[in-house]
Design a protein around this motif. Structure first.
Motif, PDB file in Angstrom:
ATOM      1  N   LYS A 296     -14.902 -13.905   8.030  1.00 10.46           N
ATOM      2  CA  LYS A 296     -14.809 -12.831   7.052  1.00 10.46           C
ATOM      3  C   LYS A 296     -13.618 -13.106   6.143  1.00 10.46           C
ATOM      4  CE  LYS A 296     -16.286  -9.600  10.621  1.00 10.46           C
ATOM      5  NZ  LYS A 296     -15.872  -8.447  11.409  1.00 10.46           N
ATOM      6  N   LEU A 297     -13.772 -14.067   5.266  1.00  6.26           N
ATOM      7  CA  LEU A 297     -12.654 -14.513   4.448  1.00  6.26           C
ATOM      8  C   LEU A 297     -12.171 -13.435   3.501  1.00  6.26           C
ATOM      9  CD1 LEU A 297     -13.840 -18.110   3.572  1.00  6.26           C
ATOM     10  CD2 LEU A 297     -12.125 -17.425   5.242  1.00  6.26           C
ATOM     11  N   CYS A 298     -13.100 -12.530   3.069  1.00  2.25           N
ATOM     12  CA  CYS A 298     -12.690 -11.516   2.110  1.00  2.25           C
ATOM     13  C   CYS A 298     -11.615 -10.618   2.712  1.00  2.25           C
ATOM     14  CB  CYS A 298     -13.890 -10.686   1.667  1.00  2.25           C
ATOM     15  SG  CYS A 298     -14.850  -9.992   3.025  1.00  2.25           S
TER      16      CYS A 298
ATOM     17  N   LYS B 156      -2.181  -8.134   0.181  1.00  3.23           N
ATOM     18  CA  LYS B 156      -1.842  -6.730   0.376  1.00  3.23           C
ATOM     19  C   LYS B 156      -2.683  -5.794  -0.488  1.00  3.23           C
ATOM     20  CE  LYS B 156       2.849  -7.204   2.118  1.00  3.23           C
ATOM     21  NZ  LYS B 156       4.235  -6.689   2.040  1.00  3.23           N
ATOM     22  N   VAL B 157      -3.768  -6.282  -1.064  1.00  2.16           N
ATOM     23  CA  VAL B 157      -4.720  -5.441  -1.778  1.00  2.16           C
ATOM     24  C   VAL B 157      -5.892  -5.187  -0.846  1.00  2.16           C
ATOM     25  CG1 VAL B 157      -6.291  -5.280  -3.740  1.00  2.16           C
ATOM     26  CG2 VAL B 157      -4.031  -6.303  -4.025  1.00  2.16           C
ATOM     27  N   ILE B 158      -6.285  -3.924  -0.705  1.00  2.00           N
ATOM     28  CA  ILE B 158      -7.297  -3.558   0.280  1.00  2.00           C
ATOM     29  C   ILE B 158      -8.435  -2.819  -0.406  1.00  2.00           C
ATOM     30  CG2 ILE B 158      -7.765  -2.145   2.333  1.00  2.00           C
ATOM     31  CD1 ILE B 158      -4.966  -2.691   3.259  1.00  2.00           C
ATOM     32  N   ASN B 159      -9.655  -3.237  -0.124  1.00  2.00           N
ATOM     33  CA  ASN B 159     -10.841  -2.508  -0.548  1.00  2.00           C
ATOM     34  C   ASN B 159     -11.306  -1.634   0.605  1.00  2.00           C
ATOM     35  OD1 ASN B 159     -11.006  -3.479  -3.141  1.00  2.00           O
ATOM     36  ND2 ASN B 159     -12.329  -5.199  -2.594  1.00  2.00           N
ATOM     37  N   LEU B 160     -11.493  -0.360   0.326  1.00  2.00           N
ATOM     38  CA  LEU B 160     -11.901   0.599   1.355  1.00  2.00           C
ATOM     39  C   LEU B 160     -13.258   1.183   1.019  1.00  2.00           C
ATOM     40  CD1 LEU B 160      -8.636   2.690   1.907  1.00  2.00           C
ATOM     41  CD2 LEU B 160      -9.597   0.977   3.448  1.00  2.00           C
ATOM     42  N   ASN B 161     -14.048   1.392   2.038  1.00  2.00           N
ATOM     43  CA  ASN B 161     -15.291   2.137   1.932  1.00  2.00           C
ATOM     44  C   ASN B 161     -15.090   3.429   2.721  1.00  2.00           C
ATOM     45  OD1 ASN B 161     -17.824   3.265   2.263  1.00  2.00           O
ATOM     46  ND2 ASN B 161     -18.849   1.322   2.645  1.00  2.00           N
ATOM     47  N   VAL B 162     -14.907   4.521   1.996  1.00  2.00           N
ATOM     48  CA  VAL B 162     -14.691   5.821   2.646  1.00  2.00           C
ATOM     49  C   VAL B 162     -15.947   6.657   2.447  1.00  2.00           C
ATOM     50  CG1 VAL B 162     -13.203   7.845   2.861  1.00  2.00           C
ATOM     51  CG2 VAL B 162     -12.233   5.665   2.122  1.00  2.00           C
TER      52      VAL B 162
ATOM     53  N   ILE C  56     -16.074   3.685  -2.779  1.00  3.76           N
ATOM     54  CA  ILE C  56     -15.273   2.468  -2.721  1.00  3.76           C
ATOM     55  C   ILE C  56     -13.948   2.679  -3.453  1.00  3.76           C
ATOM     56  CG2 ILE C  56     -15.241  -0.010  -3.172  1.00  3.76           C
ATOM     57  CD1 ILE C  56     -17.436   1.019  -1.220  1.00  3.76           C
ATOM     58  N   TYR C  57     -12.853   2.304  -2.780  1.00  6.39           N
ATOM     59  CA  TYR C  57     -11.518   2.435  -3.360  1.00  6.39           C
ATOM     60  C   TYR C  57     -10.770   1.116  -3.198  1.00  6.39           C
ATOM     61  CZ  TYR C  57     -12.464   7.439  -3.179  1.00  6.39           C
ATOM     62  OH  TYR C  57     -13.026   8.675  -3.337  1.00  6.39           O
ATOM     63  N   THR C  58      -9.933   0.822  -4.181  1.00  6.70           N
ATOM     64  CA  THR C  58      -9.048  -0.333  -4.110  1.00  6.70           C
ATOM     65  C   THR C  58      -7.618   0.150  -4.195  1.00  6.70           C
ATOM     66  OG1 THR C  58     -10.683  -1.771  -5.160  1.00  6.70           O
ATOM     67  CG2 THR C  58      -8.401  -2.528  -5.151  1.00  6.70           C
ATOM     68  N   THR C  59      -6.799  -0.237  -3.231  1.00 11.47           N
ATOM     69  CA  THR C  59      -5.408   0.185  -3.200  1.00 11.47           C
ATOM     70  C   THR C  59      -4.594  -0.892  -2.492  1.00 11.47           C
ATOM     71  OG1 THR C  59      -3.908   1.994  -2.595  1.00 11.47           O
ATOM     72  CG2 THR C  59      -5.690   1.492  -1.048  1.00 11.47           C
ATOM     73  N   THR C  60      -3.355  -0.583  -2.177  1.00 13.84           N
ATOM     74  CA  THR C  60      -2.501  -1.564  -1.515  1.00 13.84           C
ATOM     75  C   THR C  60      -2.117  -1.084  -0.130  1.00 13.84           C
ATOM     76  OG1 THR C  60      -0.420  -0.617  -2.314  1.00 13.84           O
ATOM     77  CG2 THR C  60      -1.535  -2.220  -3.741  1.00 13.84           C
ATOM     78  N   LEU C  61      -1.736  -2.038   0.699  1.00 13.44           N
ATOM     79  CA  LEU C  61      -1.279  -1.709   2.037  1.00 13.44           C
ATOM     80  C   LEU C  61      -0.035  -0.826   1.986  1.00 13.44           C
ATOM     81  CD1 LEU C  61      -1.698  -2.234   5.091  1.00 13.44           C
ATOM     82  CD2 LEU C  61      -0.131  -4.161   4.858  1.00 13.44           C
ATOM     83  N   ASP C  62       0.865  -1.099   1.044  1.00 13.91           N
ATOM     84  CA  ASP C  62       2.086  -0.300   0.929  1.00 13.91           C
ATOM     85  C   ASP C  62       1.771   1.157   0.615  1.00 13.91           C
ATOM     86  OD1 ASP C  62       3.632  -2.480   1.473  1.00 13.91           O
ATOM     87  OD2 ASP C  62       4.025  -2.967  -0.634  1.00 13.91           O
ATOM     88  N   THR C  63       0.787   1.405  -0.230  1.00 15.40           N
ATOM     89  CA  THR C  63       0.405   2.778  -0.567  1.00 15.40           C
ATOM     90  C   THR C  63      -0.128   3.505   0.654  1.00 15.40           C
ATOM     91  OG1 THR C  63      -0.096   2.214  -2.860  1.00 15.40           O
ATOM     92  CG2 THR C  63      -1.137   4.186  -1.988  1.00 15.40           C
ATOM     93  N   LEU C  64      -0.966   2.848   1.429  1.00  8.77           N
ATOM     94  CA  LEU C  64      -1.605   3.483   2.575  1.00  8.77           C
ATOM     95  C   LEU C  64      -0.650   3.708   3.748  1.00  8.77           C
ATOM     96  CD1 LEU C  64      -4.904   1.416   2.479  1.00  8.77           C
ATOM     97  CD2 LEU C  64      -4.695   3.848   1.936  1.00  8.77           C
TER      98      LEU C  64
END
Length: 308
Positions: free
Chosen positions: A78-80, A88-94, A98-106
């Protein structure tokens, strides 16, 4: 352009579980010398890596483990997920959003459940595209992210966002919402009052059950309630029930209570809490057939449910 395969081949991977070190896989152990700086890979020795294993790095570790596991019997890693974590950029499926944010924000509030989702021992599931998945109503998550980014309180869907903030354990947002005038009035005023009315929640549920039972082949159904603020009102209720005997319809009683809110305030609360459940309801005085020369009884009300 460096291929994903080359990056994996050059990365030094130490399989560290959040619960403690795991045996190293010799096939995955190498040197970081060839890893590109653009990926944010820090070149460290094994001893330095061991010394730097802190909670903030645990997310990097278990996402890396996750990236090396097969997906649906597909041997390709799962290279993605790996690339998102390294940058440190994370794509989330909530819940499908779909949201794109950073690990620092979360993870900016380390004690929150939201932060623990990305730094704790429990691994979030991954959807078919490698995005981390949270099984919540996704439409409200954007307001959680907006607060984490700007510290601005929500102006819409306040009650729903409040429940989400409680779920994710984002205490600063919980406090901000609780301090909003509307929320403060609800918690300190209305709920404080209703807590002193015996069986209030149970009575609301009983009213709904009675209304639904009377809804067969009818556009409207009626439930009679008795609202007694004082002990004198309660004595009047008992007398009316005694006069009517078996002819009296089922009645749901609210009260008595000591605080200052009036009978009108109580009826407003009853209507509000029933409508929160999705029902259309109104109320009006309900006149009962008293005996001749009896004092008029003004404590009964008809709640009218409209179904269609």
């Amino acid at each position: 352009m460096i291929s994903p395969t080359a990056i994996l081949a050059d990365l030094s991977v130490t399989m560290v579980s959040p619960h403690g070190p795991s045996p190293q896989d010799p096939k995955l152990t190498g040197e970081l010398s060839a890893a590109p700086d653009s990926l944010g890979v820090q070149r460290t020795s094994g001893d330095e890596r061991a010394a730097s294993e802190k909670p903030c790095h645990q997310a990097h570790t278990w996402f890396l483990e996750e990236a090396l596991l097969p997906l649906d019997n597909n041997p390709k890693p799962k290279l993605c997920v790996l690339f998102l974590q390294l940058s440190k950029v994370i794509n989330l499926n909530v819940g499908g959003q779909i949201y794109t944010t950073t690990l620092d924000t979360l993870t900016q509030f380390p004690g929150s459940k939201l932060s623990q989702m990305f730094t704790g021992p429990t691994r979030l599931p991954v959807d078919s595209r490698g995005r981390l998945f949270i099984d919540r109503k996704g439409i409200f998550f954007k307001y959680i992210l907006e607060f984490l980014r700007t510290r601005e309180p929500p102006s819409h869907f306040v009650e729903e966002i409040y429940q989400e903030a409680l779920f994710y354990g984002v205490e600063p947002l919980v406090k901000v919402i609780e301090d909003l005038p509307k929320t403060y009035g609800e918690a300190v005023g209305r709920q404080s009052f209703l807590a002193q009315v015996a069986n209030y929640e149970e009575n609301i549920e009983l009213i709904v059950r009675l209304a639904r039972a009377n809804a067969v082949s009818a556009r409207r159904s009626t439930v009679v309630v008795c609202v007694v603020k004082s002990k004198e009102d309660d004595a009047e209720r008992l007398k009316a029930v005694g006069d009517l005997g078996a002819d009296m319809e089922p009645v749901v009683k609210f009260g008595p209570w000591d605080p200052s809110p009036t009978v009108s305030d109580m009826l407003f609360c009853i209507k509000m809490d029933i409508e929160k459940k999705g029902y259309k309801v109104s109320y009006q005085p309900y006149k009962i057939a008293c005996r001749p020369l009896s004092k008029p009884c003004n404590i009964f009300y008809a709640l009218i449910f409209t179904w269609w």
